[in-house]
Design a protein around this motif. Structure first.
Motif, mmCIF file in Angstrom:
data_model
loop_
_atom_site.group_PDB
_atom_site.id
_atom_site.type_symbol
_atom_site.label_atom_id
_atom_site.label_comp_id
_atom_site.label_asym_id
_atom_site.label_seq_id
_atom_site.Cartn_x
_atom_site.Cartn_y
_atom_site.Cartn_z
ATOM 1 N N SER A 262 1.407 11.606 6.718
ATOM 2 C CA SER A 262 0.344 11.713 8.076
ATOM 3 C C SER A 262 -0.921 12.154 7.278
ATOM 4 N N LEU A 263 -1.890 12.189 8.165
ATOM 5 C CA LEU A 263 -3.084 12.818 7.382
ATOM 6 C C LEU A 263 -3.096 14.267 6.955
ATOM 7 N N PRO A 264 -2.447 15.127 7.876
ATOM 8 C CA PRO A 264 -2.371 16.562 7.484
ATOM 9 C C PRO A 264 -1.317 16.577 6.137
ATOM 10 N N SER A 265 -0.271 15.918 6.121
ATOM 11 C CA SER A 265 0.488 15.709 4.881
ATOM 12 C C SER A 265 -0.251 15.229 3.659
ATOM 13 N N LEU A 266 -1.214 14.243 3.743
ATOM 14 C CA LEU A 266 -1.736 13.921 2.677
ATOM 15 C C LEU A 266 -2.837 14.800 2.163
ATOM 16 N N ILE A 267 -3.554 15.442 3.061
ATOM 17 C CA ILE A 267 -4.336 16.470 2.690
ATOM 18 C C ILE A 267 -3.717 17.593 1.929
ATOM 19 N N TYR A 268 -2.474 18.016 2.136
ATOM 20 C CA TYR A 268 -1.771 19.080 1.762
ATOM 21 C C TYR A 268 -1.287 18.618 0.295
ATOM 22 N N LEU A 269 -0.658 17.411 0.181
ATOM 23 C CA LEU A 269 -0.418 16.729 -1.043
ATOM 24 C C LEU A 269 -1.592 16.818 -1.934
ATOM 25 N N ALA A 270 -2.513 16.233 -1.567
ATOM 26 C CA ALA A 270 -4.022 16.529 -2.414
ATOM 27 C C ALA A 270 -4.141 17.989 -3.028
ATOM 28 N N GLU A 271 -4.101 18.839 -1.996
ATOM 29 C CA GLU A 271 -4.301 20.108 -2.333
ATOM 30 C C GLU A 271 -3.416 20.585 -3.342
ATOM 31 N N LYS A 272 -2.228 20.434 -3.369
ATOM 32 C CA LYS A 272 -0.939 21.029 -4.089
ATOM 33 C C LYS A 272 -1.236 20.158 -5.348
ATOM 34 N N LEU A 273 -1.586 18.993 -5.506
ATOM 35 C CA LEU A 273 -1.743 18.321 -6.678
ATOM 36 C C LEU A 273 -3.026 18.511 -7.493
ATOM 37 N N ASP A 274 -3.834 19.341 -6.787
ATOM 38 C CA ASP A 274 -5.257 19.596 -7.283
ATOM 39 C C ASP A 274 -6.079 18.136 -7.531
ATOM 40 N N THR A 275 -6.006 17.199 -6.374
ATOM 41 C CA THR A 275 -6.818 16.149 -6.412
ATOM 42 C C THR A 275 -7.564 16.065 -5.151
ATOM 43 N N THR A 276 -8.076 14.726 -4.714
ATOM 44 C CA THR A 276 -8.670 14.511 -3.674
ATOM 45 C C THR A 276 -7.948 13.261 -2.572
ATOM 46 N N VAL A 277 -8.189 13.303 -1.548
ATOM 47 C CA VAL A 277 -7.386 12.561 -0.741
ATOM 48 C C VAL A 277 -8.025 11.021 -0.911
ATOM 49 N N SER A 278 -9.231 10.715 -1.363
ATOM 50 C CA SER A 278 -9.826 9.667 -1.794
ATOM 51 C C SER A 278 -9.262 9.106 -3.272
ATOM 52 N N PHE A 279 -8.888 9.981 -4.135
ATOM 53 C CA PHE A 279 -8.393 9.701 -5.292
ATOM 54 C C PHE A 279 -6.854 9.129 -5.026
ATOM 55 N N LEU A 280 -6.200 9.899 -4.220
ATOM 56 C CA LEU A 280 -4.930 9.388 -3.651
ATOM 57 C C LEU A 280 -4.927 7.994 -3.116
ATOM 58 N N LEU A 281 -6.063 7.843 -2.414
ATOM 59 C CA LEU A 281 -6.080 6.487 -1.642
ATOM 60 C C LEU A 281 -6.721 5.459 -2.581
ATOM 61 N N ASP A 282 -7.003 5.918 -3.906
ATOM 62 C CA ASP A 282 -7.610 4.996 -5.076
ATOM 63 C C ASP A 282 -9.114 4.547 -4.225
ATOM 64 N N GLU A 283 -9.850 5.434 -3.438
ATOM 65 C CA GLU A 283 -11.093 5.065 -2.947
ATOM 66 C C GLU A 283 -12.314 5.359 -3.971
ATOM 67 N N GLU A 284 -12.030 6.044 -5.207
ATOM 68 C CA GLU A 284 -13.171 6.686 -5.901
ATOM 69 C C GLU A 284 -13.697 5.521 -7.054
ATOM 70 N N MET B 263 0.954 -1.073 -0.035
ATOM 71 C CA MET B 263 -0.160 0.059 -0.223
ATOM 72 C C MET B 263 0.954 1.321 0.215
ATOM 73 N N LYS B 264 1.864 1.236 0.821
ATOM 74 C CA LYS B 264 2.826 2.371 0.816
ATOM 75 C C LYS B 264 3.500 2.874 -0.441
ATOM 76 N N ARG B 265 3.881 2.029 -1.311
ATOM 77 C CA ARG B 265 4.353 1.845 -2.583
ATOM 78 C C ARG B 265 3.316 2.155 -3.430
ATOM 79 N N LYS B 266 2.240 1.599 -3.376
ATOM 80 C CA LYS B 266 1.137 2.143 -4.541
ATOM 81 C C LYS B 266 0.685 3.567 -4.315
#
Length: 68
Positions: free
Chosen positions: A46-68, A1-4
């Motif tokens: 971390s969750l705050p870092s994941l949210i930060y990355l999603a914002e910077k990449l103009d996407t969503t946390v759920s997309f990054l986690l492949d939950e959509e 999961m970390k690698r994905k």
């Protein structure tokens, strides 16, 4: 999961032509080294870092986690 997750973040970042330095800017929220470790699948963000990355990449946390 970390690698994905790391591969997903790296792919989106590279596809959008964004450097690690552009993401981390002044390294207040995330350092370049931390981002490198996340992208290499060495650690989870971390969750705050994941949210930060999603914002910077103009996407969503759920997309990054492949939950959509």
């Amino acid at each position: 999961m970390k690698r994905k997750l790391g591969a997903m973040i790296r792919t989106i970042r590279e596809d959008r032509g964004i450097s690690r330095h552009m993401i981390c800017q002044e390294e207040n929220a995330l350092t370049v080294r931390q981002l490198q470790r996340i992208e290499n699948g060495e650690c989870y963000p971390s969750l705050p870092s994941l949210i930060y990355l999603a914002e910077k990449l103009d996407t969503t946390v759920s997309f990054l986690l492949d939950e959509e």
